[in-house]
Design a protein around this motif. Structure first.
Motif, mmCIF file in Angstrom:
data_model
loop_
_atom_site.group_PDB
_atom_site.id
_atom_site.type_symbol
_atom_site.label_atom_id
_atom_site.label_comp_id
_atom_site.label_asym_id
_atom_site.label_seq_id
_atom_site.Cartn_x
_atom_site.Cartn_y
_atom_site.Cartn_z
ATOM 1 N N GLY A 152 62.200 41.039 -4.180
ATOM 2 C CA GLY A 152 63.201 42.044 -3.598
ATOM 3 C C GLY A 152 62.479 43.199 -2.896
ATOM 4 O O GLY A 152 61.339 43.303 -3.040
ATOM 5 N N THR A 153 63.203 44.320 -2.427
ATOM 6 C CA THR A 153 62.615 45.584 -2.025
ATOM 7 C C THR A 153 61.778 46.287 -3.259
ATOM 8 O O THR A 153 62.450 45.869 -4.400
ATOM 9 N N PRO A 154 60.997 47.089 -3.008
ATOM 10 C CA PRO A 154 60.573 48.037 -3.962
ATOM 11 C C PRO A 154 61.468 48.333 -4.988
ATOM 12 O O PRO A 154 61.355 48.614 -6.096
ATOM 13 N N GLU A 155 62.735 49.311 -4.263
ATOM 14 C CA GLU A 155 63.674 49.736 -5.101
ATOM 15 C C GLU A 155 64.526 48.843 -5.897
ATOM 16 O O GLU A 155 64.757 48.900 -7.208
ATOM 17 N N GLN A 156 64.827 47.746 -5.540
ATOM 18 C CA GLN A 156 65.492 46.572 -6.394
ATOM 19 C C GLN A 156 64.541 46.324 -7.339
ATOM 20 O O GLN A 156 64.876 45.938 -8.553
ATOM 21 N N VAL A 157 63.119 45.883 -7.293
ATOM 22 C CA VAL A 157 62.161 45.502 -8.126
ATOM 23 C C VAL A 157 61.866 46.594 -9.333
ATOM 24 O O VAL A 157 61.774 46.383 -10.460
ATOM 25 N N ARG A 158 61.919 47.842 -8.741
ATOM 26 C CA ARG A 158 61.585 49.015 -9.619
ATOM 27 C C ARG A 158 62.811 48.949 -10.833
ATOM 28 O O ARG A 158 62.498 49.435 -11.685
ATOM 29 N N ARG A 159 64.027 48.608 -10.343
ATOM 30 C CA ARG A 159 65.133 48.688 -11.457
ATOM 31 C C ARG A 159 65.536 47.574 -11.972
ATOM 32 O O ARG A 159 66.462 47.328 -12.845
ATOM 33 N N ASP A 160 64.757 46.173 -11.795
ATOM 34 C CA ASP A 160 65.127 44.962 -12.161
ATOM 35 C C ASP A 160 64.712 45.098 -13.742
ATOM 36 O O ASP A 160 63.717 45.260 -14.252
ATOM 37 N N PRO A 161 65.896 45.068 -14.787
ATOM 38 C CA PRO A 161 65.305 44.827 -16.104
ATOM 39 C C PRO A 161 64.265 43.791 -16.465
ATOM 40 O O PRO A 161 63.700 44.173 -17.535
ATOM 41 N N ARG A 162 64.167 42.753 -15.810
ATOM 42 C CA ARG A 162 63.409 41.592 -16.326
ATOM 43 C C ARG A 162 61.894 42.091 -15.830
ATOM 44 O O ARG A 162 61.045 41.944 -17.030
ATOM 45 N N VAL A 163 61.873 43.028 -14.998
ATOM 46 C CA VAL A 163 60.456 43.575 -14.405
ATOM 47 C C VAL A 163 60.077 44.594 -15.276
ATOM 48 O O VAL A 163 58.822 44.902 -15.800
ATOM 49 N N ASP A 185 60.750 44.936 -18.414
ATOM 50 C CA ASP A 185 60.439 44.555 -19.778
ATOM 51 C C ASP A 185 59.239 43.770 -19.686
ATOM 52 O O ASP A 185 58.266 43.984 -20.618
ATOM 53 N N ALA A 186 58.861 42.932 -18.488
ATOM 54 C CA ALA A 186 57.707 42.284 -18.599
ATOM 55 C C ALA A 186 56.648 42.916 -18.114
ATOM 56 O O ALA A 186 55.534 42.753 -18.579
ATOM 57 N N TYR A 187 56.688 44.166 -17.429
ATOM 58 C CA TYR A 187 55.617 44.692 -16.520
ATOM 59 C C TYR A 187 55.412 46.075 -16.464
ATOM 60 O O TYR A 187 54.718 46.948 -16.858
ATOM 61 N N LEU A 188 56.516 46.793 -16.010
ATOM 62 C CA LEU A 188 56.581 48.197 -15.449
ATOM 63 C C LEU A 188 56.877 49.167 -16.673
ATOM 64 O O LEU A 188 56.136 50.143 -16.753
ATOM 65 N N GLY A 189 57.520 48.659 -17.689
ATOM 66 C CA GLY A 189 57.478 49.652 -18.888
ATOM 67 C C GLY A 189 58.927 50.409 -18.608
ATOM 68 O O GLY A 189 59.550 50.322 -17.418
ATOM 69 N N LYS A 190 59.394 51.065 -19.691
ATOM 70 C CA LYS A 190 60.887 51.628 -19.707
ATOM 71 C C LYS A 190 60.709 53.029 -18.841
ATOM 72 O O LYS A 190 61.871 53.430 -18.490
ATOM 73 N N GLU A 191 59.554 53.642 -18.557
ATOM 74 C CA GLU A 191 59.473 54.846 -17.689
ATOM 75 C C GLU A 191 59.886 54.514 -16.316
ATOM 76 O O GLU A 191 60.240 55.650 -15.686
ATOM 77 N N ALA A 192 59.897 53.159 -15.931
ATOM 78 C CA ALA A 192 60.287 52.991 -14.551
ATOM 79 C C ALA A 192 61.957 52.927 -14.237
ATOM 80 O O ALA A 192 62.207 52.714 -13.138
ATOM 81 N N SER A 193 62.488 52.824 -15.250
ATOM 82 C CA SER A 193 64.268 52.613 -15.228
ATOM 83 C C SER A 193 64.599 53.761 -14.761
ATOM 84 O O SER A 193 64.226 54.901 -14.885
#
Length: 260
Positions: free
Chosen positions: A239-250, A252-260
């Protein structure tokens, strides 16, 4: 511009890619992210012909009014390069004993048409051909600010310059699709800013579609139009950067909780 569907790639007991599919829009910067071992470089290797997946489909739609469509699976890497697909590598793959200018000229080899003998004699048509190709190489040298090192052997260059030369060699092919495998890896902040600017210039000024693998998430979010996320060879988000940034699966797998 690029359609990838149900790609499956296995190395022995390891499933490197499992049913991966995505669509790259012409004129976009499309990032592919994920943890180490997620299958990102394997995907680029499938597109460029270095790996041959067991199943799936990869189709290139050539733009600029050509209307051409090419199935890439089964083609050799040099044949894919002739279709306008260029790439850089995660580890620098330059000819270290050659100069910057000579490495860039090698990026024109798929566009040169003369046979070996006339090229060796370097007379008449061969000389005119090399001069014509040299003009485009000079444009790349100017674009990437390589004037100061043009005659230096690649082995003497600082790391940041060498990464820039590898990008330049890919650009010398005049690609319609540019695959970049971690072009900013190992760079300091200033070098990353320069490389990001070059990628944006190539995309915006030359209209080159870019597929980018990169671990610097701030940079990816800033310059990408769309992001695909892989984890253990599977696609978990697109998806778009904003969609990916807020995706719970992403998260959990990669970005970490600080991205939420």
């Amino acid at each position: 511009m690029l359609e990838i569907a149900d790609i499956g790639l296995r190395f022995g007991g390891v499933q490197a890619l499992d049913g991966v599919g995505l669509t790259v829009t012409q004129g976009s910067i499309h990032a592919v992210i994920g943890p180490n071992g997620a299958g990102k470089s394997s995907l680029l290797n499938c597109i460029s012909g270095l790996y041959r997946p067991a199943r799936g489909r990869i189709v290139l739609h050539r733009g600029q009014g050509t209307g051409g469509t090419d199935a890439l699976l089964g083609l050799e890497p040099h044949a894919i390069a002739r279709l306008g697909v260029a790439r850089s590598f995660q580890n620098i793959e330059l000819f270290r004993h050659l100069t910057v200018l000579e490495n860039l000229m090698l990026g024109r080899h798929t566009r040169m048409s003369l046979s070996l003998l006339p090229s060796l004699l370097w007379f008449g048509a061969a000389r005119r051909q090399e001069i014509a190709h040299r003009e485009l190489v000079e444009e790349v040298i100017d674009l990437l600010a390589l004037q100061a090192v043009r005659h230096k052997p690649v082995s003497t260059l600082a790391y940041g310059y060498a990464k820039r030369v590898e990008l330049g060699r890919a650009l010398c092919l005049q690609p319609s699709l540019l695959l970049l495998d971690e072009p900013m890896a190992g760079m300091n902040a200033e070098e990353k800013e320069d490389m990001a600017r070059y990628i944006l210039d190539v995309n915006e000024l030359a209209g080159v579609t870019v597929v980018l693998i990169e671990h610097d998430m701030d940079l990816v979010m800033d310059i990408s139009h769309r992001i695909t996320v892989l984890d253990f060879g599977r696609l978990i988000a697109d998806g778009t950067p904003e969609q990916v940034r807020r995706d719970p699966r992403v998260i959990d797998a990669y970005l970490g909780k600080e991205a939420s």
